[in-house]
Design a protein around this motif. Structure first.
Motif, PDB file in Angstrom:
ATOM      1  N   PHE A   5      -0.897  27.648   9.423  1.00  0.00           N
ATOM      2  CA  PHE A   5      -1.898  27.175  10.370  1.00  0.00           C
ATOM      3  C   PHE A   5      -1.444  25.867  11.028  1.00  0.00           C
ATOM      4  CE2 PHE A   5      -5.458  24.299  11.170  1.00  0.00           C
ATOM      5  CZ  PHE A   5      -6.122  25.014  12.156  1.00  0.00           C
ATOM      6  N   ILE A   6      -0.921  24.964  10.234  1.00  0.00           N
ATOM      7  CA  ILE A   6      -0.471  23.668  10.754  1.00  0.00           C
ATOM      8  C   ILE A   6       0.703  23.859  11.716  1.00  0.00           C
ATOM      9  CG2 ILE A   6       0.590  21.462  10.120  1.00  0.00           C
ATOM     10  CD1 ILE A   6      -1.073  21.669   7.481  1.00  0.00           C
ATOM     11  N   VAL A   7       1.675  24.682  11.325  1.00  0.00           N
ATOM     12  CA  VAL A   7       2.833  24.945  12.185  1.00  0.00           C
ATOM     13  C   VAL A   7       2.374  25.529  13.510  1.00  0.00           C
ATOM     14  CG1 VAL A   7       4.884  26.407  12.453  1.00  0.00           C
ATOM     15  CG2 VAL A   7       4.497  25.190  10.312  1.00  0.00           C
ATOM     16  N   GLU A   8       1.521  26.533  13.476  1.00  0.00           N
ATOM     17  CA  GLU A   8       1.057  27.185  14.703  1.00  0.00           C
ATOM     18  C   GLU A   8       0.242  26.229  15.565  1.00  0.00           C
ATOM     19  OE1 GLU A   8       1.028  29.945  17.559  1.00  0.00           O
ATOM     20  OE2 GLU A   8       2.156  30.058  15.686  1.00  0.00           O
ATOM     21  N   ALA A   9      -0.626  25.436  14.954  1.00  0.00           N
ATOM     22  CA  ALA A   9      -1.445  24.484  15.720  1.00  0.00           C
ATOM     23  C   ALA A   9      -0.577  23.447  16.418  1.00  0.00           C
ATOM     24  CB  ALA A   9      -2.450  23.795  14.796  1.00  0.00           C
ATOM     25  N   LEU A  10       0.434  22.952  15.743  1.00  0.00           N
ATOM     26  CA  LEU A  10       1.328  21.966  16.365  1.00  0.00           C
ATOM     27  C   LEU A  10       2.133  22.594  17.496  1.00  0.00           C
ATOM     28  CD1 LEU A  10       2.539  20.044  13.203  1.00  0.00           C
ATOM     29  CD2 LEU A  10       1.101  19.153  15.040  1.00  0.00           C
ATOM     30  N   ARG A  11       2.594  23.816  17.302  1.00  0.00           N
ATOM     31  CA  ARG A  11       3.329  24.508  18.371  1.00  0.00           C
ATOM     32  C   ARG A  11       2.447  24.758  19.581  1.00  0.00           C
ATOM     33  NH1 ARG A  11       6.864  28.400  14.429  1.00  0.00           N
ATOM     34  NH2 ARG A  11       8.544  26.891  14.117  1.00  0.00           N
ATOM     35  N   GLU A  12       1.216  25.190  19.346  1.00  0.00           N
ATOM     36  CA  GLU A  12       0.283  25.424  20.455  1.00  0.00           C
ATOM     37  C   GLU A  12      -0.032  24.135  21.201  1.00  0.00           C
ATOM     38  OE1 GLU A  12      -3.154  27.509  19.030  1.00  0.00           O
ATOM     39  OE2 GLU A  12      -1.997  29.325  18.587  1.00  0.00           O
ATOM     40  N   ALA A  13       0.042  23.006  20.510  1.00  0.00           N
ATOM     41  CA  ALA A  13      -0.203  21.706  21.143  1.00  0.00           C
ATOM     42  C   ALA A  13       1.027  21.201  21.896  1.00  0.00           C
ATOM     43  CB  ALA A  13      -0.634  20.688  20.094  1.00  0.00           C
ATOM     44  N   GLY A  14       2.120  21.980  21.843  1.00  0.00           N
ATOM     45  CA  GLY A  14       3.303  21.622  22.606  1.00  0.00           C
ATOM     46  C   GLY A  14       4.399  20.915  21.837  1.00  0.00           C
ATOM     47  N   TYR A  15       4.249  20.804  20.526  1.00  0.00           N
ATOM     48  CA  TYR A  15       5.265  20.125  19.724  1.00  0.00           C
ATOM     49  C   TYR A  15       6.360  21.094  19.300  1.00  0.00           C
ATOM     50  CZ  TYR A  15       1.938  16.332  19.433  1.00  0.00           C
ATOM     51  OH  TYR A  15       1.076  15.321  19.748  1.00  0.00           O
ATOM     52  N   HIS A  16       7.575  20.577  19.176  1.00  0.00           N
ATOM     53  CA  HIS A  16       8.684  21.352  18.618  1.00  0.00           C
ATOM     54  C   HIS A  16       8.608  21.190  17.108  1.00  0.00           C
ATOM     55  CE1 HIS A  16      12.632  23.145  18.203  1.00  0.00           C
ATOM     56  NE2 HIS A  16      12.905  22.166  17.354  1.00  0.00           N
ATOM     57  N   VAL A  17       8.412  22.286  16.416  1.00  0.00           N
ATOM     58  CA  VAL A  17       8.210  22.251  14.966  1.00  0.00           C
ATOM     59  C   VAL A  17       9.415  22.859  14.270  1.00  0.00           C
ATOM     60  CG1 VAL A  17       6.760  23.053  13.068  1.00  0.00           C
ATOM     61  CG2 VAL A  17       5.718  22.437  15.257  1.00  0.00           C
ATOM     62  N   ILE A  18       9.916  22.160  13.279  1.00  0.00           N
ATOM     63  CA  ILE A  18      10.979  22.683  12.424  1.00  0.00           C
ATOM     64  C   ILE A  18      10.332  22.946  11.069  1.00  0.00           C
ATOM     65  CG2 ILE A  18      13.181  22.189  11.322  1.00  0.00           C
ATOM     66  CD1 ILE A  18      13.670  20.192  13.657  1.00  0.00           C
ATOM     67  N   HIS A  19      10.278  24.208  10.687  1.00  0.00           N
ATOM     68  CA  HIS A  19       9.619  24.598   9.441  1.00  0.00           C
ATOM     69  C   HIS A  19      10.669  24.878   8.372  1.00  0.00           C
ATOM     70  CE1 HIS A  19       7.842  27.675   6.737  1.00  0.00           C
ATOM     71  NE2 HIS A  19       6.860  26.798   6.722  1.00  0.00           N
ATOM     72  N   ALA A  20      10.444  24.391   7.178  1.00  0.00           N
ATOM     73  CA  ALA A  20      11.344  24.640   6.052  1.00  0.00           C
ATOM     74  C   ALA A  20      10.514  25.041   4.837  1.00  0.00           C
ATOM     75  CB  ALA A  20      12.157  23.389   5.745  1.00  0.00           C
ATOM     76  N   SER A  21      11.064  25.909   4.022  1.00  0.00           N
ATOM     77  CA  SER A  21      10.334  26.424   2.858  1.00  0.00           C
ATOM     78  C   SER A  21      10.573  25.633   1.575  1.00  0.00           C
ATOM     79  CB  SER A  21      10.722  27.883   2.608  1.00  0.00           C
ATOM     80  OG  SER A  21      10.358  28.662   3.714  1.00  0.00           O
ATOM     81  N   THR A  22      11.683  24.910   1.507  1.00  0.00           N
ATOM     82  CA  THR A  22      11.991  24.128   0.311  1.00  0.00           C
ATOM     83  C   THR A  22      12.340  22.702   0.713  1.00  0.00           C
ATOM     84  OG1 THR A  22      14.375  24.554   0.318  1.00  0.00           O
ATOM     85  CG2 THR A  22      12.977  26.176  -0.813  1.00  0.00           C
ATOM     86  N   GLY A  23      12.312  21.822  -0.255  1.00  0.00           N
ATOM     87  CA  GLY A  23      12.694  20.435   0.003  1.00  0.00           C
ATOM     88  C   GLY A  23      14.139  20.309   0.427  1.00  0.00           C
ATOM     89  N   ASP A  24      15.001  21.087  -0.197  1.00  0.00           N
ATOM     90  CA  ASP A  24      16.424  21.043   0.148  1.00  0.00           C
ATOM     91  C   ASP A  24      16.663  21.495   1.584  1.00  0.00           C
ATOM     92  OD1 ASP A  24      17.143  20.295  -2.553  1.00  0.00           O
ATOM     93  OD2 ASP A  24      16.732  22.373  -3.096  1.00  0.00           O
ATOM     94  N   GLU A  25      15.982  22.557   1.984  1.00  0.00           N
ATOM     95  CA  GLU A  25      16.104  23.070   3.353  1.00  0.00           C
ATOM     96  C   GLU A  25      15.559  22.050   4.357  1.00  0.00           C
ATOM     97  OE1 GLU A  25      14.561  26.818   6.098  1.00  0.00           O
ATOM     98  OE2 GLU A  25      13.957  26.721   3.998  1.00  0.00           O
ATOM     99  N   ALA A  26      14.444  21.432   4.021  1.00  0.00           N
ATOM    100  CA  ALA A  26      13.852  20.434   4.917  1.00  0.00           C
ATOM    101  C   ALA A  26      14.793  19.256   5.140  1.00  0.00           C
ATOM    102  CB  ALA A  26      12.525  19.942   4.343  1.00  0.00           C
ATOM    103  N   LEU A  27      15.396  18.770   4.072  1.00  0.00           N
ATOM    104  CA  LEU A  27      16.309  17.639   4.196  1.00  0.00           C
ATOM    105  C   LEU A  27      17.523  18.018   5.041  1.00  0.00           C
ATOM    106  CD1 LEU A  27      16.934  14.734   3.497  1.00  0.00           C
ATOM    107  CD2 LEU A  27      18.042  15.552   1.408  1.00  0.00           C
TER     108      LEU A  27
END
Length: 59
Positions: A5-27
């Motif tokens: 929900f958060i990812v989709e809401a930010l994208r709909e608001a025009g933000y570029h979102v980078i989604h990661a499933s784990t801490g290692d992937e996010a870093l």
């Protein structure tokens, strides 16, 4: 799930979102592209949690 929900809401608001499933992937993704804002869960799967990611990226 809440993160979807958060990812989709930010994208709909025009933000570029980078989604990661784990801490290692996010870093790894944040090291490739500097983020203006970090939204993370403090309990992430993997070796790193959200607090550790924020600490590493704030240096």
């Amino acid at each position: 799930m809440a993160h979807e929900f958060i990812v989709e809401a930010l994208r709909e608001a025009g933000y570029h979102v980078i989604h990661a499933s784990t801490g290692d992937e996010a870093l790894a993704r944040c090291k490739l592209r500097v983020a203006d804002v970090l939204v993370t869960d403090v309990r992430l799967p993997g070796q790193l949690d959200g607090w550790q990611i924020a600490d590493i990226l704030s240096m």
